[in-house]
Structure formats: structure tokens, C-alpha cells
Design a protein around this motif. Structure first.
Motif, PDB file in Angstrom:
ATOM      1  N   CYS A   1       0.768  -1.096   0.094  1.00  0.00           N
ATOM      2  CA  CYS A   1       0.016   0.087  -0.228  1.00  0.00           C
ATOM      3  C   CYS A   1       1.112   1.295  -0.118  1.00  0.00           C
TER       4      CYS A   1
ATOM      5  N   ALA B   1       0.273   4.382   0.671  1.00  0.00           N
ATOM      6  CA  ALA B   1      -0.118   5.186   1.556  1.00  0.00           C
ATOM      7  C   ALA B   1       0.489   4.841   2.924  1.00  0.00           C
ATOM      8  N   CYS B   2       0.297   3.543   3.074  1.00  0.00           N
ATOM      9  CA  CYS B   2       0.873   3.169   4.440  1.00  0.00           C
ATOM     10  C   CYS B   2       1.846   2.246   4.430  1.00  0.00           C
TER      11      CYS B   2
ATOM     12  N   PHE C   1       1.813  -0.850   4.106  1.00  0.00           N
ATOM     13  CA  PHE C   1       1.195  -2.238   4.264  1.00  0.00           C
ATOM     14  C   PHE C   1       1.058  -3.230   3.184  1.00  0.00           C
TER      15      PHE C   1
ATOM     16  N   HIS D   1      -8.613  -3.211   2.161  1.00  0.00           N
ATOM     17  CA  HIS D   1      -7.318  -2.271   2.691  1.00  0.00           C
ATOM     18  C   HIS D   1      -7.580  -1.017   2.496  1.00  0.00           C
TER      19      HIS D   1
ATOM     20  N   CYS E   1      -6.893   0.551   5.770  1.00  0.00           N
ATOM     21  CA  CYS E   1      -5.563   1.539   5.706  1.00  0.00           C
ATOM     22  C   CYS E   1      -5.696   2.824   6.750  1.00  0.00           C
TER      23      CYS E   1
END
Ligand SMILES: [Zn+2]
Length: 295
Positions: free
Chosen positions: A5, A7-8, A10, A17, A22
């Protein structure tokens, strides 16, 4: 495919997610005041999570504004994810939520507008319906909308510029503060519209107003001596445009511009802007007023 991911960080990005688990998604759901269950969204199943959302949308104990924003949250989280991946764009979650609220509000307003339109169409079956008319060949028509909120003493103004086929070229809106009367707002709005046409280098413009006071002031100044000061100001600005006309537009055929002006106050959108085309949420209304090309 990069399964991380963006954005984060993960490992194992999935629909579930992006939209529910998320850290960005969780912040957005929380900031938007959506009351999902205490245990949070399901860790794996987006089917289960969408099911909860659908129940929330039908739950009348949840404030209407919150329920309306749910589809927009999902949509914006998806857009946010694509923005990072394809354009390297990051946004603050607080801005995202503001945008979501605005879109949801506009959507609702457009729906109400549509309902109103249907009602008017039904009325038209029994009576004669007036319709907006396009300017002559080679001219542009600038409809001015003015909305006054008496309680708050503020006004919203908007103009919509259309070509001789009725196609919206540009529109703009802004808030006016310190306007104590509708008359003052009409005057300030007209000055602003003329100035805007000039700054866009347009030189064949018909200004269409549903409040015809200042049309009369411009065209028959001698009959309106008390408005001499405003008349001079208006003429000074009009002088910068090579060809212009001022006409009266019926309230009902000026609805598009009026609704945009109203949105300034109703949604608290004090930031002014100019944009090409019609606002997305009113596209239907303006497309209906376009001229049907002759075959
Ligand atoms: Zn993430």
C-alpha cells in the motif's frame, strides 16, 4: 504489481485495505463521523464491510449528511489511492473529508434541482413553459444570478457564459460581504460580471439579468437620476467591452445562474473561482437548455 500500500506501507494491498483498513481510510471514516461498529471494519471481507455501509445508509438514526457522504467516502478513498500511484499526489485526510462533504452536498442539491425540474416539466404540460434562449450568432450570453441570505446578510453571485449554441463556456461564483440589500448585491454582481468578461477578453457579450433595475439604469439613465453614481461606474466598465447588450431574463429561465449563486451561501463556499463548462452537479440543467442542432 507492487503489493505494498503506497499510503501506509502495508504488505498486501486489497480493496478491503484501501477502503476500510488503511490508516488513511480509518482517519477519513472517523473524521467524517461515520458510526461504524466498535470493533471497526472487518479485516478481510469487503463484502461484509459494504454490507454494513448499506445498512448505515438506511439507518435513519444516523444524521442525513453523514449517510449521504458514505458513497463519496468510498469513491474518494479509491481516487486517493489512484492519485498516489499514478500521479504521486498526496492529500491531507482533513482536506479529503472537506472535499467529500462538499461533493455530497452538491449531489444532494443537484438531485433536489432535478426533482424541481421534473415538477416544472409536468406543469409545462398544462401551461406554456418559458425557456432560456441562446444569443444570436457570434454573441455570447452572460447570465447573472444573485442570491441573498437575509438572516446572515451575505450574498452569493454567479455568472454563466454560454455561446450561440447554448453551450456553457465558463462559469464563476463568489460571495459578497457587506451587502445589505438585494439591490446592492445585483449592482456589485453586475460590476463583477462585466469586469470578468473584460478580463477574459470577450467583446460581444449580452448580459442577462433577472432583476432589471440596473438594465433600466444603464439604458435610460435620465429616468433614474438617483442611480447616477452606479450608472457611471457600470458604463465605465462596459466601455472596456467592444460590443455589449443588457437584457432582462425571466427568473425561471435564469435558474442555472441563480442556483450556482445560491450554492455559495447554502454550502458556505466563500472561495471564488472561474471554471470552464458548467458545474458537474448542474450539467443536466444546462444541457437541457442547449440548442438542438438542426439536421
Ligand atoms: Zn494502506
Amino acid at each position: 504489481m507492487d503489493p505494498v500500500c503506497q499510503a501506509c506501507g502495508f504488505q498486501g494491498e486489497s480493496i478491503n485495505h484501501i477502503i476500510f483498513r488503511c490508516s488513511i481510510a480509518r482517519q477519513v471514516w472517523a473524521l467524517a463521523d461515520v458510526p461504524y461498529s466498535e470493533s471497526g471494519f472487518d479485516e478481510v471481507s469487503h463484502f461484509s464491510n459494504f454490507h454494513s455501509l448499506l445498512l448505515l445508509i438506511k439507518n435513519s438514526s444516523v444524521p442525513e449528511g453523514v449517510r449521504n457522504s458514505i458513497p463519496w467516502i468510498v469513491w474518494y478513498l479509491w481516487k486517493y489511492r489512484n492519485g498516489i500511484i499514478f500521479e504521486g499526489k498526496q492529500a491531507r485526510t482533513i482536506d479529503l473529508v472537506a472535499k467529500i462533504r462538499e461533493e455530497a452536498e452538491f449531489w444532494l442539491m443537484a438531485q433536489k434541482n432535478e426533482e424541481q425540474g421534473v415538477k416544472e416539466e409536468q406543469e409545462a404540460v398544462t401551461g406554456v413553459k418559458k425557456s432560456w434562449s441562446a444569443p444570436p450568432n457570434g454573441w455570447l450570453k452572460c447570465n447573472l444570478g444573485v442570491y441573498q441570505n437575509k438572516e446572515q446578510k451575505n450574498c452569493g453571485v454567479a455568472w454563466v457564459l454560454r455561446n450561440d449554441r447554448g453551450k456553457v463556456m465558463l462559469h464563476s461564483r463568489r460571495a459578497l460581504s457587506n451587502t445589505n440589500s438585494k439591490e446592492e448585491a445585483s449592482y456589485q454582481g453586475l460590476l463583477w460580471a462585466i469586469e470578468s468578461m473584460h478580463s477574459h477578453h470577450l467583446n460581444r457579450v449580452i448580459f442577462a439579468l433577472d432583476d432589471d433595475l440596473f438594465m433600466k439604469v444603464i439604458l435610460r439613465p435620465k429616468a433614474w437620476p438617483n442611480y447616477r453614481c452606479q450608472q457611471l461606474q457600470l458604463m465605465e466598465r462596459l466601455g472596456k467591452i467592444e460590443w455589449w447588450r443588457v437584457i432582462k431574463e425571466d427568473r425561471e429561465t435564469n435558474r442555472g445562474a441563480f442556483v450556482i449563486a445560491q450554492s455559495v451561501i447554502r454550502s458556505g463556499l466563500s472561495q471564488s473561482y472561474v471554471a470552464t463548462g458548467a458545474p458537474r452537479w448542474l450539467r443536466g440543467l444546462f444541457e437541457n437548455e442547449e440548442c438542438v442542432p438542426s439536421t
